[in-house]
Design an enzyme around this catalytic site. Structure first.
Site, PDB file in Angstrom:
ATOM      1  N   GLU A 103       4.159  -4.358  12.470  1.00 55.18           N
ATOM      2  CA  GLU A 103       3.153  -3.314  12.268  1.00 55.18           C
ATOM      3  C   GLU A 103       2.049  -3.970  11.448  1.00 55.18           C
ATOM      4  O   GLU A 103       2.195  -4.166  10.250  1.00 55.18           O
ATOM      5  CB  GLU A 103       3.788  -2.112  11.561  1.00 55.18           C
ATOM      6  CG  GLU A 103       3.005  -0.837  11.770  1.00 55.18           C
ATOM      7  CD  GLU A 103       1.930  -0.647  10.724  1.00 55.18           C
ATOM      8  OE1 GLU A 103       0.789  -1.115  10.970  1.00 55.18           O
ATOM      9  OE2 GLU A 103       2.223  -0.058   9.687  1.00 55.18           O
ATOM     10  N   CYS A 149      -3.465   1.357   6.637  1.00 53.52           N
ATOM     11  CA  CYS A 149      -3.704   0.655   7.906  1.00 53.52           C
ATOM     12  C   CYS A 149      -4.178   1.597   9.010  1.00 53.52           C
ATOM     13  O   CYS A 149      -4.769   1.137   9.982  1.00 53.52           O
ATOM     14  CB  CYS A 149      -2.491  -0.144   8.332  1.00 53.52           C
ATOM     15  SG  CYS A 149      -0.969   0.771   8.202  1.00 53.52           S
ATOM     16  N   GLU A 198       8.073   2.806  14.695  1.00 55.29           N
ATOM     17  CA  GLU A 198       8.900   3.397  13.650  1.00 55.29           C
ATOM     18  C   GLU A 198       8.779   4.904  13.765  1.00 55.29           C
ATOM     19  O   GLU A 198       7.723   5.407  14.153  1.00 55.29           O
ATOM     20  CB  GLU A 198       8.422   2.905  12.272  1.00 55.29           C
ATOM     21  CG  GLU A 198       8.712   1.419  12.093  1.00 55.29           C
ATOM     22  CD  GLU A 198       8.187   0.804  10.812  1.00 55.29           C
ATOM     23  OE1 GLU A 198       8.889  -0.040  10.242  1.00 55.29           O
ATOM     24  OE2 GLU A 198       7.076   1.139  10.398  1.00 55.29           O
ATOM     25  N   ASN A 215       0.802  -1.231   0.000  1.00 56.41           N
ATOM     26  CA  ASN A 215       0.000   0.000   0.000  1.00 56.41           C
ATOM     27  C   ASN A 215       0.836   1.284   0.000  1.00 56.41           C
ATOM     28  O   ASN A 215       0.415   2.295  -0.554  1.00 56.41           O
ATOM     29  CB  ASN A 215      -1.039  -0.020   1.126  1.00 56.41           C
ATOM     30  CG  ASN A 215      -0.452  -0.135   2.492  1.00 56.41           C
ATOM     31  OD1 ASN A 215       0.711  -0.506   2.649  1.00 56.41           O
ATOM     32  ND2 ASN A 215      -1.239   0.173   3.507  1.00 56.41           N
TER      33      ASN A 215
END
Ligand code: ADP
Length: 479
Positions: A245, A279, A456, A147
């Site tokens: 993640e 997400c 992150e 994505n």
């Protein structure tokens, strides 16, 4: 032979010479071809990363930081070419592709700056001289999704490179070309052979080869919760440090004090980026009863007006779903919601765009949603807004937290007291308060619960690639 995997500074093909095609999701046309590699190539990539490891870790941090900055500058120079390639293989509108290149660059910039903040510490312990040293964890593996094919890779490359780790990388099958383009820029920016290595091909075989290799000390993954679990199980033998993640299922709560127009603005900006294939985008809209009808009608009007099509068309704000499976899932979620009593206020079907693949979905607003619906429990990953009414704050927070996922959440309110308490009350790793874009490179990004763990961004992202060593010294001369 297609030679665009990077191992030890060489562009190579798969051992068998086999390749697979990459398609433009809007047109269905082949946009490229990449090596169909497997375990053997994956292991060779680790050999290269392992061999490059000590020299890279031993370089002054400032030199690595300069290389990251050079890479960022090169991405800026090549922004337009990269953005076009990204739109071709991923489908997102060109404006979003450009924004993704900028977002990716910001990770290289921020990591370069943050590396200057990495220092040893000297806690005081009576009778001893203590040094808490931070050293690069070693070879790091990363697997990324389709994505945000450039940004996701940048999020993993930048901190690892900054602190002195070497890497083996595997992009998603749908979008390897952007990854290859990024690695080409890394090589051109002077990143030495073996520091970053890229393999495309069989995900399970490559992932397993890296998990089975005791030299890989860190594994960073962005993707589905299901694959995250496979990787975590696989990590049980060699125990690399993990960052996962995973899926999100963000709630957006619009409280009674919000201005409806502003709330709709925030909803539009957060929801429809990348056609809802993000997400952190809101998937559950909780609207206070007093604003519900107004909010729904404005959201539906604004959504219905969004133009779908090929991302190269400047009018287009909604690209295609990435593949047939993705649009089928969106369709199934809408059908399930309707069957269980939801009302389709707008959308709800595929949208034909003349001359292109049948992969476009109408922006959709559903009301009367309940916890039993799939769209309320699972990540839809499409342009669907399921809406539900609430009457008071306790109910809204309970509904928002009633999810296995915990990546992001959004709140629209001006109530200071309410905002102050959200950090403890909403069980997500990221909370956007009147902010549709809470993900920026300088701050921690990551989730809780089934959305995974690890962060992150900023210096927190760098810490994930460092291990702590306690050096406890007693001065012999003083005894
Ligand atoms: P999505 O549903 O968004 O495609 P996935 O979790 O399937 O998410 O994919 C994310 C990344 O994980 C991709 O690079 C994909 O190739 C990779 N992947 C899929 N299955 C496995 C596996 N068994 N082991 C390692 N990586 C995998």
């Amino acid at each position: 032979m297609t030679e665009n995997n990077l191992i030890n500074g060489q562009w190579v093909g798969s051992d068998s010479g086999a390749t697979f095609e990459v398609h433009n999701p809007a047109t269905g046309r082949v946009v490229g071809r990449v090596p169909d590699a497997g375990a053997a190539e994956a292991r060779r990539a680790v050999d290269a990363a392992w061999n490059a490891s000590s020299a890279w870790a031993g370089r002054p941090a400032i030199e690595r930081a300069q290389m990251l900055q050079a890479l960022s500058a090169r991405l800026a120079e090549d922004r337009e070419d990269l953005a076009r390639l990204l739109t071709d293989e991923q489908g997102k509108p060109l404006a979003e592709a450009r924004a993704e290149i900028d977002y990716a660059r910001s990770f290289f910039e921020v990591s370069a700056q943050a590396s200057a903040l990495i220092r040893d510490e000297t806690p005081s312990v009576p009778g001893k001289k203590i040094r808490v040293h931070r050293r690069p964890i070693g070879v790091a593996a990363a697997i990324t999704p389709w994505n945000f094919p450039i940004a996701m890779l940048a999020k993993k490359m930048a901190p690892a490179m900054a602190v002195g780790c070497t890497q083996v990388l595997k992009p998603a099958e749908q979008t390897p070309l952007s990854a290859i383009a990024l690695l080409e820029r890394a090589v051109a920016s002077g990143v030495p052979a073996g520091v970053v290595n890229l393999v495309t091909g069989d995900p399970a075989a490559i992932g397993a080869a890296w998990l089975e290799d005791s030299r890989v000390r860190k594994f960073s993954f962005t993707g589905s919760t299901e694959v995250g679990r496979i990787l975590m199980r696989g990590a049980a033998t060699n125990l690399p440090r993990l960052s996962l993640e995973l899926g999100g299922h963000a709630p957006m709560i619009v409280f009674e004090d919000a201005a409806v127009d502003r709330a709709v603005e925030i909803a539009m900006a957060a929801k429809f980026r990348n056609g809802g294939q993000t997400c952190i985008c809101p998937n559950r809209f909780l609207i206070h009863r007093s604003l519900h009808d107004d909010f729904v009608s404005k959201l539906a009007n604004r959504s219905a007006a969004l133009t779908s099509g090929h991302g190269h068309d400047p009018e287009v704000v909604l690209g295609p779903m990435i593949d047939d499976a993705a649009i089928e899932k969106v369709e199934a979620h809408v059908a399930d919601a309707v069957e269980k009593g939801a009302t389709v206020v707008t959308g709800g079907r595929r949208r034909r765009v003349e001359g292109f693949q049948d992969r476009f979905f109408e922006p959709t607003v559903l009301t009367g949603c309940t916890s039993h619906m799939r769209c309320w429990r699972e990540e839809t990953f499409g342009p669907v807004c399921p809406v539900r009414i609430f009457d008071d704050q306790a109910e809204a927070l309970a509904l928002a937290n009633d999810s296995d996922f915990g990546l992001a959440s959004y709140v629209v309110t001006n109530d200071e007291e309410r905002i102050r308490r959200l950090g403890d009350e909403l069980r997500t790793g990221i909370i956007g308060v009147n902010d549709p874009g809470p993900a920026v490179a300088g701050v921690p990004f990551g989730g809780v619960k089934h959305s995974g763990f690890g962060r992150e961004g900023g210096r927190w992202g760098l810490e994930e690639y460092l291990e702590l060593v306690t050096v406890s010294a007693i001065d012999l001369a003083s005894r």
